[in-house]
Design a protein around this motif. Structure first.
Motif, short mmCIF file in Angstrom:
data_model
loop_
_atom_site.label_atom_id
_atom_site.label_comp_id
_atom_site.label_asym_id
_atom_site.label_seq_id
_atom_site.Cartn_x
_atom_site.Cartn_y
_atom_site.Cartn_z
N TRP A 135 -9.48 5.78 5.09
CA TRP A 135 -9.97 4.46 4.94
C TRP A 135 -9.99 3.61 6.26
O TRP A 135 -10.23 2.49 6.25
N ALA A 136 -10.24 4.36 7.44
CA ALA A 136 -10.15 3.65 8.66
C ALA A 136 -11.30 2.66 8.66
O ALA A 136 -10.92 1.32 9.07
N LYS A 137 -12.64 3.08 8.49
CA LYS A 137 -13.50 1.99 8.77
C LYS A 137 -13.45 0.84 7.86
O LYS A 137 -13.66 -0.45 8.21
N SER A 138 -13.01 1.13 6.66
CA SER A 138 -12.80 -0.06 5.63
C SER A 138 -11.70 -1.09 6.05
O SER A 138 -11.75 -2.13 5.79
N ILE A 139 -10.32 -0.24 6.70
CA ILE A 139 -9.52 -0.93 7.29
C ILE A 139 -9.86 -2.04 8.25
O ILE A 139 -9.43 -2.87 8.46
N ALA A 140 -10.40 -1.22 9.21
CA ALA A 140 -10.98 -2.16 10.34
C ALA A 140 -11.85 -3.28 9.88
O ALA A 140 -11.87 -4.39 10.60
N LEU A 176 -0.97 3.65 2.42
CA LEU A 176 -1.19 3.76 3.83
C LEU A 176 0.16 4.27 4.69
O LEU A 176 0.37 3.69 5.53
N ARG A 177 0.72 5.46 4.18
CA ARG A 177 2.23 5.60 4.83
C ARG A 177 1.89 6.80 5.64
O ARG A 177 2.89 6.95 6.84
N THR A 178 0.88 7.49 5.68
CA THR A 178 0.75 8.55 6.72
C THR A 178 -0.59 8.48 7.22
O THR A 178 -1.45 7.96 6.68
N HIS A 193 0.93 -1.22 -0.11
CA HIS A 193 0.16 -0.04 -0.05
C HIS A 193 1.04 1.28 0.03
O HIS A 193 1.06 1.96 1.02
N ARG A 194 1.60 1.48 -1.18
CA ARG A 194 2.40 2.74 -1.50
C ARG A 194 2.34 3.05 -3.02
O ARG A 194 1.80 2.20 -3.73
N ALA A 237 8.39 7.15 11.15
CA ALA A 237 8.48 7.15 9.68
C ALA A 237 8.17 6.05 8.79
O ALA A 237 8.52 4.88 9.31
N PRO A 238 7.35 5.91 7.68
CA PRO A 238 7.39 4.76 6.73
C PRO A 238 8.47 4.17 6.44
O PRO A 238 9.60 4.64 6.29
#
Length: 529
Positions: free
Chosen positions: A77-82, A68-70, A58-59, A134-135
């Motif tokens: 995308w928080a709800k989708s990630i969960a 999804l680096r920062t 995911h970059r 940091a990523p």
């Protein structure tokens, strides 16, 4: 609910709440500030998980549909990630095993999964972003493994809009002046929206053998293929790379230029050749509407060695896949299962440590298919399905990466057959014949002879090279009339009849009679007479 039962429920709830408050007070905290202390935030709790487990894909420029680096990239995308984390869909991983451990296991620990779910439930707080890690830093090159030693660029392919899947065998020119051992293969599709999979095969001239020449593969969900230390795959001098390309059209015309990156070993780094062995069944048919249809295949590993990875492969109707090991002592173990097959994720399951196998161990693969209307991705439940390249057909292959214990290369089926003939002659003296094709010109061909154990009493054996492996068949219902015999053969590729006679005590004729009535005539001699 009656009034008395309602009152009882209220008393139970009140007792629970009192006990909860007492517990918090005993710990020196109130429920409010305890929850705040225990609340995960992005900077301290979530960013380390995403950096470790997710950012590789995911970059920008990689297969993940979002970066999804920062915190700013993650928050929308928080709800989708969960949801995907809670459902076990991300990170993608489909194998289960009580026996094996995996070097590339992408699964989150239960603690990490809980942290992400609780963080989102709390509103996805940022925390102190100045303290967020940091990523990870990746090579500046688009190649995840860094710049390859050699890049084979394939011809551009135009994939028309809609229509059936497109297959191409494209040549990547290599033609190096010396043999090279390949230690890693990274395949970069030019357009991953239409490239379904790529198989890279080393070829010289017009001789294409997918198993012998296998270098590596790419499909959605696969990482670059880095071979274990001390192992490699040979790219003979003058060879090129054939890329078996599978394109899945979209609703618009697309173009693709795929590249194959090869990393080479230094002098003296390779101890063993890494062979890719196919355990496959090409003869099945899944009836229209069938649900839970089972297909099996197996292969005996005739020499000691190690299995380094397992790779199941099916298409859209596949539902589950299992690898079993049948040992010489009669035990059977389940090595690995994929209980929920997903055609979109073709994962190489790397074993850590490798699985050691003794010669004579049989690896069996079992797959189930759903060709019914209950399968939402079934291309057409009204049609019977057979083995085929296109995704609306089916496949059933268990790929196994194997290294021999005592040899640089695993022994070929022809070498094993010669050894097996000598073993059988010692075990069954006076009962073992070397059958060969009846036409003299056929006898120079490597596949034109087979060991036959033909006893006067009991069952016998018939050995033949089939699908690039040595297979044993059971000879049963043997009936003798003087020196004439008839029998039945139960083989992995179909049953057939067998009859013939013995002359001079050492010569044999054998006629194989297949179910369709076709006959094949052979002759041979007693071994060791």
């Amino acid at each position: 609910m009656t009034r008395s039962r309602t009152s009882a429920a209220v008393r139970v709830l009140a007792t629970f709440l009192v006990a909860l408050v007492v517990a918090f007070c005993a710990a020196g905290a109130t429920p409010g500030n305890a929850a705040a202390l225990d609340q995960p935030n992005y900077a301290s709790d979530v960013a380390p998980i995403l950096n470790r487990q997710c950012v590789t894909c995911h970059r920008p420029g990689q297969i993940g549909p979002m970066s999804l680096r920062t915190y700013d990239e993650v928050r929308p995308w928080a709800k989708s990630i969960a949801k995907n984390v809670a459902d076990g869909l991300m990170p993608p991983w489909h194998a289960e095993s009580a026996l094996l451990k995996f070097a590339n296991d992408r699964r989150l620990s239960s603690a990490d999964r809980e942290t992400i779910v609780r963080w989102v439930a709390a509103g996805a707080p940022a925390g102190n972003l100045a303290e967020a890690p940091a990523p990870p830093v990746f090579p500046s090159s688009e190649w995840r493994l860094g710049e390859p030693d050699f890049v084979a660029t394939l011809d551009e392919v135009v994939v028309p809009a809609g229509g059936p899947d497109v297959f191409r065998n494209l040549v990547g020119k290599v033609a190096l002046p010396d043999d090279k051992w390949v230690t890693a293969v990274e395949i970069l599709p030019g357009n991953s929206t239409v490239v379904h999979h790529v198989i890279a095969i080393a070829v010289k001239g017009f001789d294409v053998d997918p198993q012998e020449g296998w270098l590596g593969a790419w499909a959605a969900g696969t990482d670059p293929m880095v071979f274990p230390k001390g192992t490699g795959r040979l790219l003979p001098k003058g060879s090129n790379v054939i890329a078996d390309m599978h394109f899945h059209p979209t609703d618009s015309e697309q173009k693709d230029t795929t590249r194959v990156g090869l990393h080479f070993a230094k002098e003296g780094e390779i101890d063993r050749a890494l062979a890719n062995i196919w355990i496959m069944n090409e003869g099945f048919e899944i009836p229209a509407g069938a649900k839970g249809h089972e297909v099996r295949a197996s292969r005996t590993f005739w020499e000691d060695g190690k299995i380094l990875s397992l790779i199941p492969h099916m298409h859209f109707r596949g539902t589950d896949f299992t690898f079993l090991a049948h040992y010489l002592d009669g035990r059977t173990e389940t090595l690995m299962t994929v209980p929920r097959w997903d055609f979109n994720w073709q994962t190489v399951y790397e074993l850590s440590p490798p699985l050691e196998v003794r010669g004579g161990t049989r690896i069996e693969v079992i797959a189930h298919f759903d060709n019914s209307t209950d399968n939402p991705v079934n291309p057409d439940p009204t049609k019977a399905v057979r083995f085929g390249n296109e995704s609306f057909n089916e496949m059933m292959i268990g790929f196994v990466d194997f290294v021999a214990k005592d040899n640089l290369w695993p022994q070929t089926p022809h070498q094993i057959r010669t050894r097996k003939l000598a073993e059988l002659a010692k075990q069954f003296p006076g009962q073992v014949y070397a059958l060969s094709g009846k036409k003299p010109e056929d006898r120079s061909q490597p596949d034109s002879w087979a060991p036959l154990v033909l006893p006067r009493q009991g069952d016998g054996q018939y050995w033949i090279i089939w699908n690039n492996q040595l297979e044993a068949s059971r000879v049963h219902d043997v009936v003798w009339d003087g020196d004439r015999y008839q029998a039945k053969v139960e083989s992995p590729y179909g049953d057939f009849g067998l009859h013939g006679e013995i002359t001079d005590g050492k010569k044999i004729t054998a006629v194989l009679v297949y179910p369709n009535g076709r006959e094949s005539a052979w002759d041979g001699e007693l071994v060791g007479w």
